[in-house]
Design an enzyme around this catalytic site. Structure first.
Site, mmCIF file in Angstrom:
data_model
loop_
_atom_site.group_PDB
_atom_site.id
_atom_site.type_symbol
_atom_site.label_atom_id
_atom_site.label_comp_id
_atom_site.label_asym_id
_atom_site.label_seq_id
_atom_site.Cartn_x
_atom_site.Cartn_y
_atom_site.Cartn_z
ATOM 1 N N LYS A 12 -4.305 5.346 8.556
ATOM 2 C CA LYS A 12 -5.338 5.349 7.633
ATOM 3 C C LYS A 12 -6.368 6.343 8.270
ATOM 4 O O LYS A 12 -6.896 5.931 8.998
ATOM 5 C CB LYS A 12 -5.737 3.931 7.129
ATOM 6 C CG LYS A 12 -6.446 4.041 5.848
ATOM 7 C CD LYS A 12 -6.701 2.617 5.323
ATOM 8 C CE LYS A 12 -7.286 2.499 3.891
ATOM 9 N NZ LYS A 12 -8.604 3.038 3.684
ATOM 10 N N ARG A 16 0.933 -1.270 -0.056
ATOM 11 C CA ARG A 16 0.112 0.087 -0.136
ATOM 12 C C ARG A 16 0.930 1.282 -0.040
ATOM 13 O O ARG A 16 1.707 1.252 0.821
ATOM 14 C CB ARG A 16 -0.772 -0.082 1.482
ATOM 15 C CG ARG A 16 -1.947 1.092 1.164
ATOM 16 C CD ARG A 16 -3.017 1.133 2.496
ATOM 17 N NE ARG A 16 -2.387 1.252 3.705
ATOM 18 C CZ ARG A 16 -3.249 1.156 4.690
ATOM 19 N NH1 ARG A 16 -4.213 0.555 4.490
ATOM 20 N NH2 ARG A 16 -2.759 1.540 6.137
ATOM 21 N N SER A 65 -12.550 -4.433 1.737
ATOM 22 C CA SER A 65 -12.816 -3.804 3.271
ATOM 23 C C SER A 65 -14.201 -3.834 3.149
ATOM 24 O O SER A 65 -14.951 -3.175 2.268
ATOM 25 C CB SER A 65 -11.920 -2.664 3.242
ATOM 26 O OG SER A 65 -10.734 -2.622 2.972
#
Length: 217
Positions: A144, A40, A114
């Site tokens: 995040k 990521r 998710s």
């Protein structure tokens, strides 16, 4: 495809000390027992992102050569790069139509999605396109910032009870060595960590400690 989801490491270039350190941290995490890795890097352009994925593939191969069990590699959001490089893919709720993504990714690669609520889980289950769901976030996290309200342990249990039989579920968000055992006890198939490994002085040892929690009664 049988996957050991128990320790799932999600990369972070800033916490790892820069993009040039991400692959090294991945290698150390896999040597420590991580068997799933997600690359990521939200701020990278496609070329930089592609180079990072390739470096992580090499890092996993290097860890295997040194005796590690190996790890499945997911990329975050970038469908085109996942298809190009033959990796698995993980998407969030705003990263495209899961059914369309599933078709583009092909049948031989895994798709993670998710979910942060019962409604999102039910929608994904109805489509039947996900190979794993990420229950997010367990707790608030600084890695995040665009996440839904924290589920808490009870929220994780509720989603686990509602998931279709046979659909693996991993939990992410604020998980570290001090609270991971509580998350494991909910019945999740795996824990996803970011800073617990990326920011560790010795990421291999940090990963090993997290993996050991699965062995304790």
């Amino acid at each position: 495809m049988r996957i050991d989801w128990r320790l799932y490491y999600v990369t972070d270039p800033d916490l790892s000390g820069g993009r040039g350190r991400v692959a090294h941290t991945v290698e150390q995490a896999v040597l420590g027992g991580a068997t799933v890795v997600q690359f990521r890097d939200k701020n990278a352009d496609d070329n930089t992102f592609r180079k990072g994925v390739l470096a992580c593939q090499e890092a996993i191969e290097s860890a295997v050569a040194k005796g590690a069990a190996g790890a499945e590699l997911f990329v975050n959001d970038r469908l085109g790069i996942a298809v190009e490089l033959g990796t698995h893919l993980h998407i969030g709720q705003s990263d495209g139509d899961p059914a369309v993504v599933r078709e583009a990714l092909g049948p031989d690669r895994l798709l993670g999605v998710s979910v942060s609520s019962r409604a999102e889980l039910d929608a994904i289950a109805a489509i039947g396109c996900a190979d794993v769901v990420g229950l997010s976030p367990v707790w608030s996290t600084s890695t995040k910032t665009d996440t839904a309200p924290a589920l808490g342990l009870e929220g994780v249990r509720e989603l686990l009870a509602a998931r279709p039989a046979g659909l693996p579920a991993v939990a992410i968000g604020g998980i570290n060595a001090t609270n991971a055992a509580e998350v494991i006890a909910t019945g999740v198939d795996g824990i996803c960590v970011v800073s617990a490994i990326a920011a560790a002085t010795r990421p291999r040892e940090a990963a090993a400690r997290l993996k050991e929690l699965w062995e304790k009664p």
